[in-house]
Design a protein around this motif. Structure first.
Motif, PDB file in Angstrom:
ATOM      1  N   TYR A 161       1.052  -1.214   0.113  1.00 22.82           N
ATOM      2  CA  TYR A 161       0.032   0.074   0.194  1.00 22.82           C
ATOM      3  C   TYR A 161       0.204   1.048   0.220  1.00 22.82           C
ATOM      4  O   TYR A 161       0.792   2.499  -0.317  1.00 22.82           O
ATOM      5  N   ILE A 162       1.845   1.458   0.771  1.00 23.40           N
ATOM      6  CA  ILE A 162       2.716   2.116   1.090  1.00 23.40           C
ATOM      7  C   ILE A 162       3.220   2.404  -0.280  1.00 23.40           C
ATOM      8  O   ILE A 162       3.837   3.110  -0.870  1.00 23.40           O
ATOM      9  N   GLU A 163       4.377   1.559  -1.075  1.00 22.03           N
ATOM     10  CA  GLU A 163       4.548   1.459  -2.761  1.00 22.03           C
ATOM     11  C   GLU A 163       3.845   2.135  -3.545  1.00 22.03           C
ATOM     12  O   GLU A 163       3.738   1.361  -5.062  1.00 22.03           O
ATOM     13  N   ASP A 164       2.210   2.560  -3.101  1.00 18.14           N
ATOM     14  CA  ASP A 164       0.709   2.193  -4.369  1.00 18.14           C
ATOM     15  C   ASP A 164       1.009   1.083  -4.874  1.00 18.14           C
ATOM     16  O   ASP A 164      -0.141   1.451  -6.173  1.00 18.14           O
ATOM     17  N   ARG A 165       1.214  -0.125  -4.744  1.00 18.64           N
ATOM     18  CA  ARG A 165       0.424  -1.504  -5.890  1.00 18.64           C
ATOM     19  C   ARG A 165      -0.648  -1.764  -5.396  1.00 18.64           C
ATOM     20  O   ARG A 165      -1.362  -2.162  -6.029  1.00 18.64           O
ATOM     21  N   PHE A 166      -1.215  -1.534  -4.055  1.00 18.36           N
ATOM     22  CA  PHE A 166      -2.455  -1.206  -3.758  1.00 18.36           C
ATOM     23  C   PHE A 166      -3.304  -0.483  -3.102  1.00 18.36           C
ATOM     24  O   PHE A 166      -2.752   0.272  -2.870  1.00 18.36           O
ATOM     25  N   ASP A 167      -4.504   0.430  -3.795  1.00 18.28           N
ATOM     26  CA  ASP A 167      -5.142   1.440  -3.672  1.00 18.28           C
ATOM     27  C   ASP A 167      -5.883   0.576  -2.574  1.00 18.28           C
ATOM     28  O   ASP A 167      -6.651   2.149  -1.999  1.00 18.28           O
ATOM     29  N   ARG A 168      -6.319   0.122  -1.745  1.00 20.60           N
ATOM     30  CA  ARG A 168      -7.245  -0.700  -0.981  1.00 20.60           C
ATOM     31  C   ARG A 168      -6.908  -1.729  -0.408  1.00 20.60           C
ATOM     32  O   ARG A 168      -6.764  -2.343  -1.133  1.00 20.60           O
ATOM     33  N   VAL A 169      -7.009  -1.433   0.800  1.00 23.25           N
ATOM     34  CA  VAL A 169      -6.229  -3.263   1.564  1.00 23.25           C
ATOM     35  C   VAL A 169      -7.893  -3.048   2.338  1.00 23.25           C
ATOM     36  O   VAL A 169      -8.510  -2.537   3.330  1.00 23.25           O
TER      37      VAL A 169
END
Length: 296
Positions: A161-169
């Motif tokens: 998430y921090i690396e912008d690989r995810f937009d939601r968790v």
């Protein structure tokens, strides 16, 4: 109709199965009390860290943690699925996996990519069978969850998430309601929005929701907020695992009790059939003896 020997063997087999289910029921009842105590102890900490995170999200600070920033577009989603390592607990795992799969299908229909973190052997096996993209996993947690075992798998999702690989968790788990009821839930873990945190933490009063929060950070805001946000996510994941373990033991105890009761019913039915079969054999032998004596 089956012979008397076959029926006796079936009765013996069912009785042996009943002994096993009764033993498993007693073991699950013992573990359930410990799991419930552990879950009840984790809830106050989880509620408190939610309130702290709520205040942090409302604070007017020069630094905004990535967990508090809402993305404009949603292209990739990371999910954490919490299940048990063992089966024989009724439909507990089936319910939460069904909820996760239905939501995954909806996201995929909208063109969103999904990566999965599995906590528990049953969820890992299921996600592997449906060819889901499993990026991290942790199994064999034992009867007592250890936060040190969870950090590694959860950190993969947080770093994504921090690396912008995810937009939601999101996190999927079974919430313990009572011994007879366990509720499968989907909770948005990241980003941390004010409305969602207030709902989860029970901040219902309008005055509290309008209150402006601010803090004095020493030496600076960034390391303090970073640490609190990480602790918040870890606490929520740990509480979800504790809730799921309490639900698992409760569901297993109920399932084993139902299995023992069903085994008792089967034994009664087989005993009735055995008695009828034996009575029919005795009647037949008497009829042959009486018929032979009459013929003489």
């Amino acid at each position: 109709m089956a012979g008397s020997r076959e029926i006796r063997n079936k009765i013996k087999s069912v009785k042996n199965t009943q002994k096993i289910t009764r033993a498993m029921e007693m073991v699950a009842a013992s573990k359930m009390r410990k799991a419930q105590d552990r879950m009840k102890k984790a809830r106050p900490y989880g509620e408190k860290i939610r309130k702290v995170a709520t205040h942090m999200s409302q604070a007017n600070t020069e630094y905004r943690h990535p967990f508090l920033i809402v993305r404009d577009t949603i292209k990739r989603i990371g999910i954490i699925v919490v299940t048990s390592d063992k089966g024989l607990c009724g439909g507990l795992n089936t319910n939460v996996l069904r909820k996760a799969v239905n939501q995954m299908k909806q996201w995929q229909s909208e063109g969103e990519q999904i990566e999965v973190c599995c906590i528990g052997n049953k969820g890992l096996g299921f996600m592997s069978r449906i060819n889901a993209n499993v990026v991290s996993q942790v199994i064999a947690l034992g009867d007592a969850p250890d936060i040190t075992k969870l950090i590694g798998a959860v950190k993969v999702v947080l770093d994504g998430y921090i690396e912008d690989r995810f937009d939601r968790v999101y996190i999927f788990y079974n919430r313990f309601v009572n011994t007879m009821k366990q509720e499968p839930l989907m909770e948005q873990l990241l980003p941390l929005t004010n409305e969602r945190v207030q709902k989860n933490s029970g901040s219902d009063s309008e005055s509290e929701s309008r209150m402006a929060w601010d803090y004095i950070y020493e030496p600076e805001a960034k390391p303090v907020i970073d640490d609190i946000m990480i602790r918040y996510v870890e606490a929520i994941v740990y509480q979800a695992v504790a809730e799921n373990m309490a639900s698992e033991q409760s569901a297993r105890m109920v399932a084993m009790k139902a299995a023992s009761d069903n085994a008792g019913n089967v034994i009664d039915e087989l005993t009735l059939i055995y008695n009828k079969s034996r009575q029919a054999a005795i009647t037949k032998e008497l009829s042959e003896i009486v018929g032979g004596a009459a013929a003489v």
